[in-house]
Design an enzyme around this catalytic site. Structure first.
Site, PDB file in Angstrom:
ATOM      1  N   LYS A  26       0.841  -1.196   0.000  1.00 44.37           N
ATOM      2  CA  LYS A  26       0.000   0.000   0.000  1.00 44.37           C
ATOM      3  C   LYS A  26       0.876   1.245   0.000  1.00 44.37           C
ATOM      4  O   LYS A  26       1.835   1.332   0.767  1.00 44.37           O
ATOM      5  CB  LYS A  26      -0.904  -0.013   1.235  1.00 44.37           C
ATOM      6  CG  LYS A  26      -1.830   1.191   1.349  1.00 44.37           C
ATOM      7  CD  LYS A  26      -2.681   1.077   2.607  1.00 44.37           C
ATOM      8  CE  LYS A  26      -3.597   2.303   2.745  1.00 44.37           C
ATOM      9  NZ  LYS A  26      -4.448   2.209   3.957  1.00 44.37           N
ATOM     10  N   CYS A  94      -1.750   1.440 -17.970  1.00 41.75           N
ATOM     11  CA  CYS A  94      -1.683   0.203 -17.179  1.00 41.75           C
ATOM     12  C   CYS A  94      -1.036  -0.955 -17.926  1.00 41.75           C
ATOM     13  O   CYS A  94      -0.736  -1.986 -17.322  1.00 41.75           O
ATOM     14  CB  CYS A  94      -3.083  -0.190 -16.722  1.00 41.75           C
ATOM     15  SG  CYS A  94      -3.857   1.047 -15.660  1.00 41.75           S
ATOM     16  N   SER A 128      -7.641   6.842  -5.436  1.00 42.75           N
ATOM     17  CA  SER A 128      -7.908   6.589  -6.851  1.00 42.75           C
ATOM     18  C   SER A 128      -6.969   7.383  -7.739  1.00 42.75           C
ATOM     19  O   SER A 128      -6.405   8.404  -7.331  1.00 42.75           O
ATOM     20  CB  SER A 128      -9.357   6.952  -7.187  1.00 42.75           C
ATOM     21  OG  SER A 128     -10.255   6.148  -6.441  1.00 42.75           O
ATOM     22  N   ARG A 213     -17.385  -1.848   1.153  1.00 48.01           N
ATOM     23  CA  ARG A 213     -17.633  -0.440   0.830  1.00 48.01           C
ATOM     24  C   ARG A 213     -17.869  -0.224  -0.666  1.00 48.01           C
ATOM     25  O   ARG A 213     -17.133  -0.729  -1.503  1.00 48.01           O
ATOM     26  CB  ARG A 213     -16.439   0.404   1.298  1.00 48.01           C
ATOM     27  CG  ARG A 213     -16.540   1.891   0.945  1.00 48.01           C
ATOM     28  CD  ARG A 213     -15.410   2.677   1.565  1.00 48.01           C
ATOM     29  NE  ARG A 213     -14.105   2.237   1.121  1.00 48.01           N
ATOM     30  CZ  ARG A 213     -13.508   2.632   0.000  1.00 48.01           C
ATOM     31  NH1 ARG A 213     -14.147   3.460  -0.837  1.00 48.01           N
ATOM     32  NH2 ARG A 213     -12.298   2.214  -0.308  1.00 48.01           N
ATOM     33  N   CYS A 224     -12.236  -4.211  -6.687  1.00 49.19           N
ATOM     34  CA  CYS A 224     -11.435  -3.192  -7.367  1.00 49.19           C
ATOM     35  C   CYS A 224      -9.972  -3.341  -6.987  1.00 49.19           C
ATOM     36  O   CYS A 224      -9.652  -3.621  -5.828  1.00 49.19           O
ATOM     37  CB  CYS A 224     -11.900  -1.794  -6.970  1.00 49.19           C
ATOM     38  SG  CYS A 224     -13.665  -1.472  -7.234  1.00 49.19           S
ATOM     39  N   CYS A 225      -9.076  -3.131  -7.943  1.00 54.92           N
ATOM     40  CA  CYS A 225      -7.654  -3.203  -7.625  1.00 54.92           C
ATOM     41  C   CYS A 225      -7.245  -1.980  -6.813  1.00 54.92           C
ATOM     42  O   CYS A 225      -7.781  -0.894  -7.004  1.00 54.92           O
ATOM     43  CB  CYS A 225      -6.822  -3.304  -8.896  1.00 54.92           C
ATOM     44  SG  CYS A 225      -6.847  -1.810  -9.909  1.00 54.92           S
TER      45      CYS A 225
END
Length: 463
Positions: A26, A94, A128, A213, A224-225
């Protein structure tokens, strides 16, 4: 007039001879490392895996999305060496990591080099993705026009809206359900439990995935990634280099590889599914199957671009794993996991392993090389012989690659890692592997017992 190169001329074989990656983490954690340190770890691991020094690398293709020009040089100079080789910086959203891989393969295939390093990394911000500049044309503005014209655009993050509406279009057209999308998130988090390099290694129930969430509409956070810090690398070599340095036992052949960018259908058919890259993926896969002489049924293990659960389901159809509109049924049959027709994203995929943009394509390559070499530990897909990789970037580009062992006889004779099947247990019915693995364990136990009896009865001078 200069002669034009013919696509029909003999092309050199290209092999992946070493791979490496960091653990994905993270962004913003205390004591988090900057990109030069991440790149150093991944590159050094890949070189160590190949058992060659950096001095043998003739060129390097380095991918990242967020960073200044020549970050590629900075990531290599003081960690690997100042050898003066060409270092090419790559940015393709990406699909950046697989674009670096694509370029490295082309250099070798075209006879420009015999050993090339493909390296990708990303040092990201929390939250995001955001556009870095407001005073230049947004490169996906035409993609956004398609979305706005069909469903509109809210103030929420753009990428989740794109893929959520692509999923909505699929539901409206084919009757796909929210639960079928959620099952993909559940499956990928389950796979990641056995991946020490994964950003997340926690298993969730299907209900937890569906009620986590909300990110946008029915897309929840566990579908979601995440943004991630990390790096991955691959060393590519020609057949001449492989044989000269005795690398046959680990050499994974790139059997086919294709990059495709947006086609007219991305913008002219009022389809969000097409806008997010369906036809790019379909065409790249078609070309790979044609070049390799293989079919989807020949593939054993797949790493594909599951930036959101929706895109994994769409990609099943684009890759020809099932007819268009039947991705939900493939999910319900369990044909995307251990015990089904294919094992898809055994690493945990982007959803659970993480998505440091520049590193993702090369991390996929690393996972598939480990799978084909029988070195994936508890994630190992039994008997994996052919692997497929799919990496997508909106804007757009997709790279599809098919791999197999280049010298299978050498690989089998030198293999030292015992293949382990994944001993998963599940509260849901989506995993069909448990029964298979239990039967395998029973047979192995019978063999061990018979072997022990034979050894007991065998005269010692036979041994």
């Amino acid at each position: 007039m200069l002669p034009v190169a013919s696509k029909n001329l003999p092309q050199r074989m290209v092999f992946v001879v070493g791979v490496g990656m960091t653990k994905f983490l993270k962004p913003g954690l205390e004591n988090s490392r900057d990109y030069p340190d991440l790149a150093k770890e991944a590159a050094q691991k890949a070189l160590a895996d190949a058992q060659i020094p950096y001095s043998l690398v003739e060129q390097a293709c380095v991918g990242y999305v967020y960073g200044d020009s020549t970050c590629g040089q900075r990531s290599i100079y003081h960690s690997l060496g100042l050898t003066g080789i060409p270092i090419i910086n790559v940015n393709n959203n990406c699909a950046t990591g697989s674009t670096a891989l694509f370029m490295a393969r082309q250099l070798i295939q075209g006879g420009m080099a015999d050993c090339v390093l493909a390296l990708g990394f990303e040092k990201m911000e929390k939250g995001s993705l955001v556009t870095s500049s407001s005073h230049r044309t947004n490169p996906v503005d035409k993609h956004l026009e398609v979305l706005i014209n069909k469903y509109g655009l809210s103030a929420k993050p753009i990428a989740p809206q794109m893929f959520a509406f692509a999923g909505k279009e699929h539901m409206e057209k084919y009757g796909t359900t929210v639960e079928q999308f959620a099952k993909i998130g559940w499956k990928n988090h389950k796979h990641s439990v056995n991946n020490p390099n994964s950003q997340f290694q926690q298993e969730y129930s299907l209900d937890e995935v569906m009620t986590s969430r909300e990110v946008f509409d029915y897309l929840t956070v566990l579908q979601c990634c995440p943004t991630s810090d990390g790096a991955a690398a691959a060393v590519l070599a020609s057949e001449l280099f492989v044989r000269k340095h005795g690398l046959e036992s680990k050499a994974v052949e790139i059997l086919a590889q294709e990059m495709v960018t947006d086609l007219p259908s991305s913008f002219k058919e009022n389809s969000i599914i097409k806008m997010v890259g369906f036809d790019m993926s379909k065409e790249a896969a078609r070309k790979c199957y044609e070049k390799s002489g293989l079919r989807p049924s020949d593939i054993d293990v797949i790493e594909l671009h599951d930036c959101f659960s929706v895109n994994e389901l769409l990609t099943y159809e684009a890759l020809g794993l099932c007819p268009e509109g039947q991705g939900g049924k493939l999910v319900d049959r369990g044909d995307n996991t251990y015990g089904g027709k294919w094992v898809i994203n055994p690493s945990g995929g982007l959803i659970s392993k993480g998505h440091p943009l520049g590193a993702t394509g090369l991390a996929q390559c690393a996972e598939l090389c480990w799978q084909l070499r029988g070195e994936a530990g508890k994630r190992q897909v039994p008997g994996a012989k052919v692997a497929l990789q799919h990496n997508l970037g909106i804007g757009g580009a997709v790279v599809v690659t098919i791999y197999r062992m280049g010298f299978p006889e050498a690989a089998s004779s030198f293999r030292t890692h015992q293949i382990e099947a994944v001993p998963t247990s599940s509260a849901a019915d989506g995993f069909k592997a448990n029964f298979v693995f239990k039967e395998i364990e029973k047979k192995l136990e019978e063999i061990r017992r018979l072997t022990a009896q034979l050894l007991w009865l065998t005269p010692t001078y036979w041994l």
